[in-house]
Enzyme design. Sequence first.
Site, short mmCIF file in Angstrom:
data_model
loop_
_atom_site.label_atom_id
_atom_site.label_comp_id
_atom_site.label_asym_id
_atom_site.label_seq_id
_atom_site.Cartn_x
_atom_site.Cartn_y
_atom_site.Cartn_z
N ASP A 323 1.75 6.45 1.56
CA ASP A 323 0.48 5.86 0.72
C ASP A 323 -0.23 4.63 1.26
O ASP A 323 0.53 3.56 1.10
CB ASP A 323 0.96 5.79 -0.69
CG ASP A 323 2.07 5.05 -0.93
OD1 ASP A 323 3.12 5.12 0.19
OD2 ASP A 323 2.40 4.39 -1.90
N GLU A 526 7.33 -5.16 7.60
CA GLU A 526 7.16 -3.91 7.03
C GLU A 526 6.65 -2.97 7.92
O GLU A 526 7.15 -1.76 7.97
CB GLU A 526 6.19 -3.99 5.77
CG GLU A 526 6.15 -2.40 5.00
CD GLU A 526 5.25 -2.44 3.93
OE1 GLU A 526 5.11 -1.41 3.13
OE2 GLU A 526 4.35 -3.36 3.68
#
Length: 573
Positions: A323, A526
């Site tokens: 996503d 991340e």
Amino acid sequence: MAAANHSPSSPYSCAKDSGPVIPTTSLVTFLERVQETAFQTYERSKFDHKDFIDLSLKFDLSTTVKAFDEISKTENGSVSTKDFEEFIGKWFKSAGEDLVYVEPMDFETEPYGFLPKVENPEVRAWALEVHGLWKKLSREVSSSVHDHPELHTLLPLPVPGMIPGSRFREVYYWDSYWVIRGLLASKMHETAKAIVTNLISLLDTYGYVLNGARAYYTNRSQPPLLSAMVYEIYNRTGDVDLVKKALPALLKEYQFWNSEIHTMIIHDAENCNHSLNRYYAMWNKPRPEASAIDKRFASKFLNVNEKQKFYRELASTAESGWDFSTRWMRNPSEFTSLSTTTILPVDLNAFTLRMELDIAFFAKIVGDDAIAEDFLTASHTRKKAFNSVFWNENMGQWVDYWLNYGAEPKEPQTWEAQNQNQNVFASNFVPLWIDLFNSDTPLVEKVTRSLQSSGLLCAAGIATSLTNSGHQCRDFPNGWAPIQHMIVEGLWRSASTEARKVARDIAERWIRANYVAYKKTGTMHEKYNVEKCGEYGAGGIYRPQTGFGWSNGVVLTFLEEFGWPKDQNIDCN
């Protein structure tokens, strides 16, 4: 470049959303109102929607709602910054206060036998710093969550675990696989087992492993990697009791992913039917953790059914872990054209195949030959489906298959070549991770050549896609640790000299990128910009995050496998 050749121009025009919906809690519903008020009160750059859905109540819900309703508001529902911040301070505990730091039970500053192949002193010192981050990410649920769960969106878990980092202040499902791989490299076997214990507790409670350990995630799962976690721990420890504990839970999870909402049947050219999996969230409303933003995207739809369909697509894309990416869009330039539920994803079906192989292996260990035989048969059946439905010979890749829009799950669809999405995504190479594929040397060599010519290989690793969509965090030029790991490990496990050479090269690029970014910023990230060694990634609806569980895990795993020679330079140049 269209997402699929057959894509209709208006995928929602006749849509009716009639799938299952798992109700949320009254607290989550109220916090969505608080989040909406925050969205109207603050500038977008100072607003993280998740911060407000993660708040914990100081007092009971009804009293807090009454106080909220009494705040002075303008006609458009906004509140002055001063009044809003006073209300938040008086009635809520800060997001994250319901998680408590806890020292990992098996952490050692430098574990015995840690990364023996890392000979370079600079790299070894950095690896020990990354190893030390496990202490910073270790958390347990506070006693307040156990005693008063109605005051929290955080869900109670039985034992301490690891969070990804930054805004992701709770346990997440598929992140945990790469966290566990890193923990095993760090010799933290008990902490790794504790993560599995927590995920099994979610599975036992809800019937599936949740996306994350929050009340607003109960309507969806994430890529099913629990069996892979158990396998890796067993492979290191030989813990048969863990296998016995996990097997019933894994059978339950397999049932969930092969239930009616998650499966579609494809009828191939050889007159065979193949049951394959898709993502399908049990939700048709704005995602609570991003409710204010979801509503604004949905405002272009005038029909309630169209909005509900779009909301389900949003949640289903979140279930995918990708996503958001143009991979799921019928029109790559239009975010609201998400159509994840009408796609049979290559990687999801690879994970399901891995689950079948793992369950067969575990059943053998505990002496249940019948289950072992059933799941071995299921794995070979699914491999045939990969060859018939996903494999594209001309590309030398496995590609996602787009379903005919509006079809019912019970009705088999006839395979059509134009329904294969021939755009290049990193997910097209994930099946290499599965031993049934990486053991086929001619196949691996063909796929390796395809990867080399795909455009995905960059200076600092593998890009997620070839599309730079600007606002999408799962597109070019971003690279993600899980993708690097699965493709590298698949290539490395093969018998192909060329594939293994490519695997080592990608791993070294990724290690360099992580090292240089760490030296510049003092943290692990991340995601990373694979075009520029040492640059972290960007894009998406939240700021780039640090911490970071799966990045730590993949770096330690790569260093354990490939090492770093004493005289080999670690800088980007």
